[in-house]
Enzyme design. Structure first.
Site, short mmCIF file in Angstrom:
data_model
loop_
_atom_site.label_atom_id
_atom_site.label_comp_id
_atom_site.label_asym_id
_atom_site.label_seq_id
_atom_site.Cartn_x
_atom_site.Cartn_y
_atom_site.Cartn_z
N MET A 197 0.82 -1.21 0.00
CA MET A 197 0.00 0.00 0.00
C MET A 197 0.86 1.27 0.00
O MET A 197 2.06 1.22 0.18
CB MET A 197 -0.93 -0.01 1.22
CG MET A 197 -1.89 -1.18 1.26
SD MET A 197 -2.90 -1.23 2.77
CE MET A 197 -3.87 0.28 2.60
N ASP A 212 -2.64 -5.07 0.71
CA ASP A 212 -2.09 -6.35 1.16
C ASP A 212 -2.73 -6.88 2.43
O ASP A 212 -3.02 -8.08 2.54
CB ASP A 212 -0.57 -6.27 1.29
CG ASP A 212 -0.09 -5.06 2.10
OD1 ASP A 212 -0.91 -4.34 2.68
OD2 ASP A 212 1.14 -4.84 2.13
#
Length: 485
Positions: free
Chosen positions: A81, A236
């Site tokens: 991210m 994730d």
């Protein structure tokens, strides 16, 4: 029979996982990636390397599993991210992607983090988030900033290559400091504060929805059927939650990797940014998640292992499985600073109460207890949000039965250890691919894994560990003051 593909773009590798309709794993491929660190505190990747890695993975799977690969009906995406992938007018990459662990924009993050930003986004603006990276560009690379036409998160750049569409989804977008997390939409005000507008942003879908289809030229190149759906996917951690079946309020997972993560799904939006708890959208519509992070978890055992010259498994194995009373020795696991609840990059760890007869067993127990107390801090940071009824344990630290029994007692929550299998972010992404391609109810697809073993709190020791946690919490302000002298 249809098959589904999960692509997980990690910092160090890209993983592709091919699963059957019944979610049995058919094959997986991992392609390494490198990180560039041109200056102190910088961390970058060339987005083209993601495309190359994905091509290698797709080609290998299509060669090894031609029939199953040709039956792919849906693809899900996951990725690290907060990265800033900056594109110019014709879609070309203007500079290397600034990654999540890049700290150059700490001053810009501090300037952007205020009552207004926290009210809109539900989170502290951390230096690793995307928005302060663009403020840094505005100040330090003004010509490139002026050329910027689109900003994409890493996995969404991979999506752009796959589908031709600039799209993101809620869980990843919530980590940019540009999303109104409660409304699940871009915030015009936060974009304005960084000199951007909605025109610079991708469109938004839910993680379980279709974001586009694989481009015909790629489908022909790799032997895919026309019209393969690409799901919104997830950041994730949200994708990992889908991998272990955290799809309903009251469920969560405990990750004991190098860092520690306590992730819980919530039905409503109830941010508490003052505790450095992340409150993001889940990849599943109608859900949010709260995530506490301790920067050193199993990493603390790695440190102790080097110090004592014993493998972590040997140290924890010597303790057996029956947890003892809390030791007098106290350990603060702040080896790299701390995130939740202190948001303190400067604090450092301490081992307090060493005596002449302190043994390696006592030191091992203290380290395990210190990390458990830090995860209790993460749990308490959620305030009045209902606590999870059960946590799924993942990560290297979950190999220690002693640690899981200790965690269950300190967190006062049952902890379940999944049976052997691959339940990570790539698997979660593949599950999101199923929901997007079939329209199935996410709860029917994103189910809990088979459990190998469960750990219930040791009731008669709960109060002793509550007292141990109180002593642990009292140590932080003392160390903070001592370091300030």
């Amino acid at each position: 029979m249809a098959t589904y593909l999960g692509l997980d773009l990690g910092t160090s590798s890209l993983k592709a996982l091919l699963i059957a309709e019944d979610q049995a794993v058919i094959a997986s491929v991992s392609v390494p990636l490198t990180v560039e660190r041109p200056h102190f505190g910088w961390s970058e990747q060339n987005p083209q390397s993601w495309i190359v890695a994905c091509e290698v993975a797709l080609q290998q799977l299509s060669t090894e599993q031609p029939e199953a690969f040709g039956d792919i009906a849906g693809i899900g995406l996951s990725g690290h991210m907060h990265g800033a992938t900056v594109l110019g007018e014709d879609g070309h990459v203007l500079r290397p992607c600034i990654l999540w662990n890049d700290t150059r924009s700490h001053a810009e993050a501090k300037a952007l983090d205020d009552a207004e930003s926290r009210a809109i986004t539900g989170n502290i603006v951390f230096p690793g988030f995307t928005a302060p990276k663009l403020l840094w560009m505005q100040k330090n690379e003004p010509e490139l900033f002026a050329e910027t036409r689109h900003v994409l998160l890493p996995k969404d750049y991979l999506r752009l290559w796959l589908t031709g569409d600039a799209v993101s989804e809620m869980s990843d977008a919530a980590g940019t400091s540009w999303l109104d997390t409660g409304k699940r939409d871009w915030s015009d005000r936060m974009l304005e504060r960084t000199g951007l507008s909605r025109d610079h942003m991708p469109s938004l879908v839910e993680g379980t929805q279709a974001s586009g289809e694989v481009r015909p030229i790629l489908a022909e190149k790799f032997g895919l059927k026309p019209g393969v759906v690409v799901a919104g996917g997830g950041g994730d951690n949200a994708a990992s939650a889908c991998g272990v079946g955290v799809a309903q309020p009251g469920t969560g997972f405990l990750s004991l990797g190098t860092s520690g993560v306590l992730f819980t799904a919530t039905a409503g939006y109830a941010p508490v940014p003052e505790t450095a708890l992340h409150t993001f959208c889940h990849a599943i519509p109608g859900l949010w998640h709260q995530m506490g992070v301790t920067l050193s978890a199993a990493g603390c055992m790695d440190w102790l292992s080097k110090l004592l010259k014993e493998e972590p498994g040997t140290l924890t194995g010597a303790l057996g499985e029956t947890i003892a009373e809390p030791g007098r020795l106290l350990f603060l696991p702040y080896l790299s600073g701390e995130r939740t609840p202190h948001n303190d990059a400067d604090i450092r760890g301490v081992l307090a109460g060493i005596e002449s007869d302190t043994s390696r067993e006592a030191m091992t127990r203290a380290v395990l207890e210190g990390v458990a107390y830090s995860m209790r801090d993460c749990l308490d940071a959620a305030g009045d949000t209902p606590k999870p009824e059960r946590l799924i344990a993942v990560g290297a630290g979950s190999r220690s039965a002693y640690w899981l029994q200790l965690m269950a007692t300190v967190l006062e929550t049952e902890i379940a250890l999944p049976a052997a299998g691959d339940f990570g972010a790539a698997f979660g992404a593949a599950r999101l691919g199923i929901t997007a391609a079939t329209g199935a109810d996410p709860k029917s697809v994103i189910t809990l894994p088979p459990v190998a073993r469960s750990f219930a709190p040791v009731t008669e020791k709960i109060e002793a560990y509550r007292d141990g946690h109180r002593r642990y919490k009292a140590l932080y302000p003392a160390i903070k003051q001592a370091m300030a002298v």
